[in-house]
Design a protein around this motif. Sequence first.
Motif, mmCIF file in Angstrom:
data_model
loop_
_atom_site.group_PDB
_atom_site.id
_atom_site.type_symbol
_atom_site.label_atom_id
_atom_site.label_comp_id
_atom_site.label_asym_id
_atom_site.label_seq_id
_atom_site.Cartn_x
_atom_site.Cartn_y
_atom_site.Cartn_z
ATOM 1 N N VAL A 154 0.830 -1.207 0.000
ATOM 2 C CA VAL A 154 0.000 0.000 0.000
ATOM 3 C C VAL A 154 0.864 1.256 0.000
ATOM 4 C CG1 VAL A 154 -1.634 1.349 1.368
ATOM 5 C CG2 VAL A 154 -2.001 -1.106 1.053
ATOM 6 N N CYS A 155 1.908 1.271 0.855
ATOM 7 C CA CYS A 155 2.799 2.434 0.892
ATOM 8 C C CYS A 155 3.522 2.620 -0.448
ATOM 9 C CB CYS A 155 3.819 2.270 2.021
ATOM 10 S SG CYS A 155 3.110 2.387 3.680
ATOM 11 N N ALA A 156 3.924 1.487 -1.059
ATOM 12 C CA ALA A 156 4.567 1.594 -2.372
ATOM 13 C C ALA A 156 3.606 2.158 -3.404
ATOM 14 C CB ALA A 156 5.066 0.211 -2.803
ATOM 15 N N ALA A 157 2.336 1.781 -3.315
ATOM 16 C CA ALA A 157 1.336 2.308 -4.250
ATOM 17 C C ALA A 157 1.105 3.796 -4.026
ATOM 18 C CB ALA A 157 0.029 1.535 -4.089
ATOM 19 N N VAL A 158 1.102 4.207 -2.744
ATOM 20 C CA VAL A 158 0.891 5.630 -2.432
ATOM 21 C C VAL A 158 2.014 6.487 -3.013
ATOM 22 C CG1 VAL A 158 0.835 7.306 -0.546
ATOM 23 C CG2 VAL A 158 -0.498 5.188 -0.386
ATOM 24 N N HIS A 159 3.240 5.970 -2.937
ATOM 25 C CA HIS A 159 4.391 6.739 -3.418
ATOM 26 C C HIS A 159 4.725 6.459 -4.886
ATOM 27 C CE1 HIS A 159 5.279 8.246 0.566
ATOM 28 N NE2 HIS A 159 5.299 7.011 1.056
ATOM 29 N N SER A 160 3.847 5.781 -5.598
ATOM 30 C CA SER A 160 4.116 5.448 -6.995
ATOM 31 C C SER A 160 3.980 6.685 -7.877
ATOM 32 C CB SER A 160 3.169 4.357 -7.481
ATOM 33 O OG SER A 160 1.829 4.799 -7.409
ATOM 34 N N SER A 161 4.501 6.568 -9.098
ATOM 35 C CA SER A 161 4.547 7.725 -10.000
ATOM 36 C C SER A 161 3.237 8.008 -10.705
ATOM 37 C CB SER A 161 5.657 7.503 -11.042
ATOM 38 O OG SER A 161 5.402 6.299 -11.774
ATOM 39 N N SER A 162 2.337 7.016 -10.810
ATOM 40 C CA SER A 162 1.077 7.237 -11.514
ATOM 41 C C SER A 162 -0.002 6.305 -10.951
ATOM 42 C CB SER A 162 1.252 6.966 -13.015
ATOM 43 O OG SER A 162 1.491 5.583 -13.255
ATOM 44 N N PHE A 163 -1.224 6.571 -11.365
ATOM 45 C CA PHE A 163 -2.359 5.791 -10.895
ATOM 46 C C PHE A 163 -2.242 4.329 -11.311
ATOM 47 C CE2 PHE A 163 -6.521 3.975 -11.965
ATOM 48 C CZ PHE A 163 -7.111 3.978 -10.705
ATOM 49 N N TRP A 164 -1.874 4.100 -12.569
ATOM 50 C CA TRP A 164 -1.839 2.726 -13.071
ATOM 51 C C TRP A 164 -0.678 1.942 -12.471
ATOM 52 C CZ3 TRP A 164 -6.059 0.900 -14.686
ATOM 53 C CH2 TRP A 164 -6.976 1.701 -15.368
ATOM 54 N N VAL A 165 0.395 2.645 -12.158
ATOM 55 C CA VAL A 165 1.492 1.974 -11.448
ATOM 56 C C VAL A 165 1.016 1.536 -10.059
ATOM 57 C CG1 VAL A 165 3.763 2.293 -10.405
ATOM 58 C CG2 VAL A 165 3.316 3.156 -12.701
ATOM 59 N N ALA A 166 0.240 2.407 -9.410
ATOM 60 C CA ALA A 166 -0.299 2.066 -8.092
ATOM 61 C C ALA A 166 -1.239 0.867 -8.175
ATOM 62 C CB ALA A 166 -1.027 3.274 -7.500
#
Length: 328
Positions: A154-166
């Motif tokens: 979840v934290c990695a998704a929050v700090h991801s570069s874009s929505f689809w990466v999350a």
Amino acid sequence: MARGAEGWTQERLDREFASFQEGDADTTDAVVRCVAVIGCAVALWIALSNIAILIWGASYVLFNIAYVSFVRREAVQIPKRVLIVTIFGSTFISSWYVAMLIYLASVADGDFLVIAACGAIGATLHSFSHNSEFSLSAFIDFSTAVVSAAGVFVCAAVHSSSFWVAVSILLGGLFVIGYLLLGFRLIISDRRELKEKYKADVHDQKMRALGQLTSGVAHDFNNLLAVVLLNIELSLDQPSAEKRKKHLSDAQQAAQSGAELIEQLMAFGRTSDLQSSNVLIAPLFDRLKSVLRRLLPSRIEFEVSNLDPSCEIQVDAAMLESAILNLV
């Protein structure tokens, strides 16, 4: 069978507590975990200048010392309150550990995601390696691994570069956690099968040893009965009173040997009452030699040596014989 509150048997209480001992009370594992946490806490304190991390590391070590000391007790006749305290202690320490992992994964724009991920991997390895049954301890350990992994994803998704990466990170996290669950179930199932196979093998070995002993005892008892019957028959046909007395004495001695053989069998089966007396060790071993030789496979040599003829102890002779038989 004694029952605890809410229908829990004493056997289950002891078994559940033993599972916590198996998973958490290993000294080497506890020391390694505490050293790793302290080392990481010091390094993170230097990097972030946050005293709360040092406090977390020190308190984690203190909680572990108290918890491990608590569960390192005899797992017999465990009261339900002790199991409840154990469950609470394990859950609290696991939650304390997970909270710091998720905190690390969330600070500094995800710079410490790698450390948090390593912590989640460590929790997973602990869960896999320290549990052999589907127990409360296993559930807590595996929940720690799942929550840690979920927090990192979840934290990695929050700090991801874009929505689809999350989205891709979260979907990947779901698949990883699902695979962890499958792997955990397979490992526990395989360990259970191995344990059952081991129990069956031990039972077969005991039955083979018992069959060998029974066959030998039956042979000896048959010989003793033959001696008794032969001497009684000879005494009936013997006109001389002195020779009749000798034949009857031989029959009596053979019958006494048969009684001693039965006593040994009763001792082996633990059905005789305790009768403490002064027992000479050397004669006792002399009586047991034949039984012990029958109990052992022919490929194993058996020898009794260096016994002091005057060595005497106060003990139940039948129980001592049973203990020696079981040791051999």
